[in-house]
Design a protein around this motif. Sequence first.
Motif, PDB file in Angstrom:
ATOM      1  N   ALA A  85      43.200  51.389  22.468  1.00 39.33           N
ATOM      2  CA  ALA A  85      42.439  51.986  22.084  1.00 39.33           C
ATOM      3  C   ALA A  85      42.055  53.637  22.140  1.00 39.33           C
ATOM      4  O   ALA A  85      41.766  54.472  21.542  1.00 39.33           O
ATOM      5  CB  ALA A  85      41.172  51.812  21.468  1.00 39.33           C
ATOM      6  N   TRP A  86      42.978  53.629  23.527  1.00 41.55           N
ATOM      7  CA  TRP A  86      42.848  55.554  22.995  1.00 41.55           C
ATOM      8  C   TRP A  86      43.088  56.092  22.469  1.00 41.55           C
ATOM      9  O   TRP A  86      42.599  57.566  22.162  1.00 41.55           O
ATOM     10  CB  TRP A  86      43.457  55.963  24.604  1.00 41.55           C
ATOM     11  N   PRO A  87      44.307  55.694  21.775  1.00 46.18           N
ATOM     12  CA  PRO A  87      44.681  57.343  20.411  1.00 46.18           C
ATOM     13  C   PRO A  87      43.757  57.597  19.697  1.00 46.18           C
ATOM     14  O   PRO A  87      43.135  58.845  19.436  1.00 46.18           O
ATOM     15  CB  PRO A  87      46.359  56.633  20.288  1.00 46.18           C
ATOM     16  N   VAL A  88      43.238  56.232  19.387  1.00 45.40           N
ATOM     17  CA  VAL A  88      41.934  56.175  18.036  1.00 45.40           C
ATOM     18  C   VAL A  88      40.304  57.465  18.798  1.00 45.40           C
ATOM     19  O   VAL A  88      40.166  57.708  18.175  1.00 45.40           O
ATOM     20  CB  VAL A  88      41.636  54.388  17.579  1.00 45.40           C
ATOM     21  N   ARG A  89      40.529  56.608  20.098  1.00 44.29           N
ATOM     22  CA  ARG A  89      39.539  57.432  20.869  1.00 44.29           C
ATOM     23  C   ARG A  89      39.255  59.152  20.716  1.00 44.29           C
ATOM     24  O   ARG A  89      38.587  59.781  20.805  1.00 44.29           O
ATOM     25  CB  ARG A  89      38.725  56.769  21.976  1.00 44.29           C
ATOM     26  N   LYS A  90      40.586  59.178  20.954  1.00 41.27           N
ATOM     27  CA  LYS A  90      40.904  60.818  21.039  1.00 41.27           C
ATOM     28  C   LYS A  90      41.342  61.206  20.161  1.00 41.27           C
ATOM     29  O   LYS A  90      41.031  62.417  19.300  1.00 41.27           O
ATOM     30  CB  LYS A  90      42.661  60.915  21.732  1.00 41.27           C
ATOM     31  N   ALA A  91      41.737  60.673  18.331  1.00 42.98           N
ATOM     32  CA  ALA A  91      41.829  61.018  17.690  1.00 42.98           C
ATOM     33  C   ALA A  91      40.153  61.369  16.996  1.00 42.98           C
ATOM     34  O   ALA A  91      39.980  61.621  15.988  1.00 42.98           O
ATOM     35  CB  ALA A  91      42.076  59.883  16.199  1.00 42.98           C
ATOM     36  N   TYR A  92      39.197  60.326  17.214  1.00 52.10           N
ATOM     37  CA  TYR A  92      37.900  60.830  17.008  1.00 52.10           C
ATOM     38  C   TYR A  92      36.831  61.721  17.355  1.00 52.10           C
ATOM     39  O   TYR A  92      36.173  62.503  16.704  1.00 52.10           O
ATOM     40  CB  TYR A  92      36.868  58.960  17.682  1.00 52.10           C
ATOM     41  N   GLY A  93      37.265  62.279  18.301  1.00 51.98           N
ATOM     42  CA  GLY A  93      36.841  63.417  18.809  1.00 51.98           C
ATOM     43  C   GLY A  93      37.740  64.561  17.989  1.00 51.98           C
ATOM     44  O   GLY A  93      36.607  66.444  17.840  1.00 51.98           O
TER      45      GLY A  93
END
Length: 653
Positions: free
Chosen positions: A498-506
Amino acid sequence: MSETKVVRKKTHPVDEVLPIPKLAIYGFQHVLAFYAGAVLVPILVARALGLTDGQLIHLLNADLFTCGIASIIQAAGFWKIGVKLPLLQGVTFTAVSPMIAIGLAAGGGTDGLLAIYGSVIVAGLFTLFMAPYFSQLLRFFPSVVTGTVILIIGIALLPVAAADVVESFGPNDMAGEPVYRLIEGNYILKDAVSLKNIAYALGTLGLIVMIQRFFKGFLQTIAVLVGLVVGTLVATVLGDAEFDAVADADILGVTTPFFFGIPTFSITAILSMIIVMIITAVETTGDVFATGEIVNKRVGKKDIAAALRADGLATTLGGILNSFPYTCFAENVGLVRLTQVKSRWVVVSAGVIMIVLGSIPKAAAIVAGIPHPVLGGAALAMFATVAVVGIQTLSKVDFNDYRNVVVVGTSLGLAMLVTAQPYIANAFATEVQIIFGSGITLGALSAIILNILFFHVGPNLGPAVAGTPGNSISLNHVNEMTEDEFVDTFQGLFQGPAWPVRKAYGQRPFADTPDLRAAFQEALLGGTADEQRELMAAYPNLGVDEELSEESSTDQAWVGLGYLSDEEEQEFRELSSAYTEKFGIPFIVCLRDLDKRDQVLRLGWRRMENSKGQEHVASLTEVSRIAGYRFEDLVADANPISSARTQRFEQLH
């Protein structure tokens, strides 16, 4: 001792002063393109008020003379007046019906003219002082509004060109009446349309297109002028162009202030004309934005204020110099786009030419001799290019947001209703016919009002980006989500980690749907090489893996990988085995960019020739494309109207 290098600031094409011969030719081209529209309003008003031929001639001269002054004010500019863009000024068609109503109410004739001029002078002063306040309303003119208005202007003007195409002319038509005549809002059929007229129009249009296709440089930029001149010469040789008025015209005819007398002032007339100028301000705003798009110059509040001040000053001068309200002419916006000659000094030269024509009736009579079908053929090209500018502006709009679809669709529909059936205005009271008598006016007001209703009144939740129509997730909701809620909503865009989604959240908050989509793409590219390889390793083997997520099933169904024959399945197994052995990750490709299964196999074996580094980049690009399509699916599921729906429909075929 080293020499100091002098760096000269590059002149913007808008401010470039061209050689005098080019200024003269380009300016004359603008005048020819503009002339028919320029003289139409005085003719309509004069006929309605029962003026004599001599009075009409003076109105025409005054109109051209003041058009020239107004154009110079707008294009050259001084102090805070004039937008300093290649915008040519002309009498607004919006004012025709109100001016006729004002003139007839005052008794017609010169008394009617004096009542019109009184209201024009006051309305011009109102616009001059209103300009800076109107420019503060730019937040109500986003791309969805300006693009819609520009598109409507272009489309609504096309019937004007069409009317010129079917205009009767020549010695065999002694009355000189057109085939279709607009009488009190109704188009009345007079005779059958002449094929000769259509031939002149299409021949002129075809010549313009051929010059633009096969020539470059200077000749290409004067394609419209060449088309008009050649069309007129051909009509003259065939006896279809008349210049009898040249002999009867005076050599000199300079207009003087208050030629018809001292203006009279009526509160009702003034209020009507102020409404006209407010509506005209909307049209001017659209024209300024359109021209800014064409010449690559950003338009801001100060520019709109300057343009409207020029409108106001020119309108005030119009009332003094026996003319009418002024606005930017969309016809010439199309000419700037068509020729790509962006210098505002070309319009200044056109203004000088119009002042000369307005002072020499014989010269004006020569220009007036251009046959209407020839002029109509050139106008078709110019008006259509205005519509294209509108389409380009609308390309920046997020149509995943259904509100934008409603604004554009409704406004365009209303504008075309009135444009196609102008007699509808007769069903309304005289006071509101100004709105329902013009497709441009009605469409512009519709776009502005709907934009305010959907985007500025009540809670603004933003476009729906996920969920279903009955339970959609808006962009504002997304911006307020916790990180875990954000991941749960958008995890399906990627496989595994899920790291791409978490980075996008930022990267919150997201301004619009494209901004949210871009956040996922940037997050993917911002991962480390190990993170990216871990992500790519989670993607399934094409046509081989049986355990697939819903998103992967949708992807693979695009080329029918769920229905492979034994032979095809074996081919995919061989490719997957060889690819994984060499690169250590599954073969990843965005199947929605392909049409057939054999394309997938050919592409896979071709990529086997890549290096590991090259294939890492290629696979990452495919992951980004897959995520983009999955994002469109989310938006399509949330919106009943979406372009993604079209893609799904195409998939079924």
